[in-house]
Design a protein around this motif. Structure first.
Motif, PDB file in Angstrom:
ATOM      1  N   ALA A 133       0.984  -1.177  -0.063  1.00  0.00           N
ATOM      2  CA  ALA A 133      -0.115   0.009  -0.034  1.00  0.00           C
ATOM      3  C   ALA A 133       0.850   1.354   0.062  1.00  0.00           C
ATOM      4  N   LEU A 184     -10.709   4.427   3.139  1.00  0.00           N
ATOM      5  CA  LEU A 184     -10.439   2.900   2.816  1.00  0.00           C
ATOM      6  C   LEU A 184      -9.534   2.680   4.397  1.00  0.00           C
ATOM      7  N   ASP A 206     -10.880  -0.514   6.518  1.00  0.00           N
ATOM      8  CA  ASP A 206      -9.910  -1.743   6.874  1.00  0.00           C
ATOM      9  C   ASP A 206      -9.866  -1.992   8.481  1.00  0.00           C
ATOM     10  N   ARG A 232      -9.850  -5.017  -6.977  1.00  0.00           N
ATOM     11  CA  ARG A 232      -8.831  -4.811  -5.901  1.00  0.00           C
ATOM     12  C   ARG A 232      -8.194  -3.616  -6.015  1.00  0.00           C
ATOM     13  N   ARG A 233      -7.671  -2.953  -4.802  1.00  0.00           N
ATOM     14  CA  ARG A 233      -7.173  -1.986  -4.754  1.00  0.00           C
ATOM     15  C   ARG A 233      -5.860  -1.586  -5.703  1.00  0.00           C
ATOM     16  N   ILE A 264      -8.814   3.082  -7.142  1.00  0.00           N
ATOM     17  CA  ILE A 264      -9.384   3.043  -5.582  1.00  0.00           C
ATOM     18  C   ILE A 264     -10.889   3.138  -5.596  1.00  0.00           C
ATOM     19  N   ALA A 320     -12.720  -0.543  -5.505  1.00  0.00           N
ATOM     20  CA  ALA A 320     -12.237  -0.896  -4.374  1.00  0.00           C
ATOM     21  C   ALA A 320     -12.965  -0.417  -3.150  1.00  0.00           C
ATOM     22  N   MET A 321     -13.087   0.834  -3.095  1.00  0.00           N
ATOM     23  CA  MET A 321     -13.798   1.597  -1.805  1.00  0.00           C
ATOM     24  C   MET A 321     -15.379   1.282  -1.779  1.00  0.00           C
ATOM     25  N   SER A 362     -15.535  -2.485  -0.366  1.00  0.00           N
ATOM     26  CA  SER A 362     -15.558  -2.332   0.865  1.00  0.00           C
ATOM     27  C   SER A 362     -16.514  -1.840   1.622  1.00  0.00           C
TER      28      SER A 362
END
Length: 335
Positions: A117, A173, A177, A282-283, A297, A300-301, A304
């Motif tokens: 990351a 994010l 997480d 996938r991020r 992003i 991916a956000m 999530s």
């Protein structure tokens, strides 16, 4: 073992008891009875000492095992098939070892994820920062005409806005997480949610002369968080607008049944290549059709946020025919 005060006290008491019993047997019975009591006492003391030594050896083995665990060696198996308190202790230690091994694996995975990351974030920030540094150097020149100065100033502003969006998205994010986001469980009107989500994309759609169609019953609801779900839909809509040509169409429909509430977002854009489909959530993943400014992003956000509310999201796409996102919020999540 002999340094243990309790062991020494135990042996002294046993010896005194043996002496007293032997003297009592000699006084009340006979010398032979006294000898029998004395020999029996000696044998009992010897058995006790032998058993205590064995227990100390077992405890010493466990101590060595624990030292190896503290050094990060989780591959040893201390269990045995015997009964008794030591066997129970060994079994419990082994269970704790397995838990520590799993936690160690998770920590290693987290370290790898964090390293990746940080690498991805550094890469994403490096490009706009480098661009701004170059333009800042050019702006410091005395011979730069006003039109170029205005152009470079605007470009710097655009890059700063991009960095601000990137940092804001990464913070959101990271909160998700880390589990610090507490999703509300309100009764959400899907129509109101969509009206809120489409506002940020109306101007880009107008610029590209795209058409937005919304279809669904105004009574459709689900239990969730309006703010965060709108954030997810905004990112999905931005993706659709970005990958749909001028004059294209974005279609949103929603419905509910006894099992779940479903929201569909479709476009008739370029579509997603088949090889990219498994990785679009996938991020930092950027597919073949991703734009130059794409960071990877947004989707991916969205993933999530939706899965964080016990929802489900899947995508179906065919190149040249468009992409459809299917979002489901299950009724069993309503509490």
């Amino acid at each position: 073992m002999w340094r243990n005060r309790e062991i020494r006290l135990y042996l002294i008491v046993m010896i005194l008891i043996g002496i007293v019993l032997s003297w009592a047997a000699a006084f009340f019975l006979s010398i032979s009875a006294a000898m029998f009591v004395l020999i029996t006492t000696v044998l009992l003391i010897a058995c006790s000492v032998g058993f205590t030594k064995w227990r100390y050896r077992e405890i010493e083995k466990l101590s060595g095992y624990l030292r190896q665990i503290s050094n990060g060696d989780y591959n040893l198996d201390v269990r045995d098939n015997h009964e008794g308190e030591l066997s129970i202790l060994k079994s419990d230690i082994y269970k704790v070892t397995l838990m520590l091994s799993e936690q160690s694996s998770y920590l290693e995975e987290d370290k790898v994820k964090l390293t990746n990351a940080i690498s991805d974030i550094s890469h994403q920030l490096k490009t706009p920062l480098t661009s701004m540094m170059v333009m800042a150097d050019l702006l410091s020149g005395d011979q730069l005409d006003e039109s170029k100065r205005a152009e470079f100033t605007q470009n710097i502003r655009v890059q700063l806005e991009r960095i601000e969006w990137l940092v804001s998205s990464l913070l959101k994010l990271s909160k998700i997480d880390a589990g610090t986001v507490s999703f509300k469980k309100d009764k959400v009107s899907v129509r109101d949610l969509i009206e809120r989500a489409v506002q940020p994309v109306l101007i880009p759609m107008d610029i590209k002369e795209q058409t937005l169609l919304v279809e669904g019953d105004g009574s459709v609801t689900f239990t969730g968080d309006t703010h965060w779900t709108a954030e997810a839909l905004i990112n999905i809509l931005k993706n659709c607008v970005e990958h749909t040509s001028e004059g294209g169409q974005v279609f949103i429909s929603f419905s509910e049944n006894p099992l779940y509430t479903e929201i569909q977002v479709k476009d008739n854009g370029h579509g997603i290549p088949k090889e990219d489909l498994p990785y679009i959530f996938r991020r930092f993943y950027k597919g073949k059709n991703a734009g130059e400014d794409s960071v990877g992003i947004g989707l991916a956000m969205a993933y999530s946020i939706i899965t964080g509310q016990q929802g489900d999201i899947e995508v179906r796409s065919e190149q040249g025919k468009g992409t459809a996102f299917h979002i489901k919020f299950y009724n069993k999540a309503r509490t």
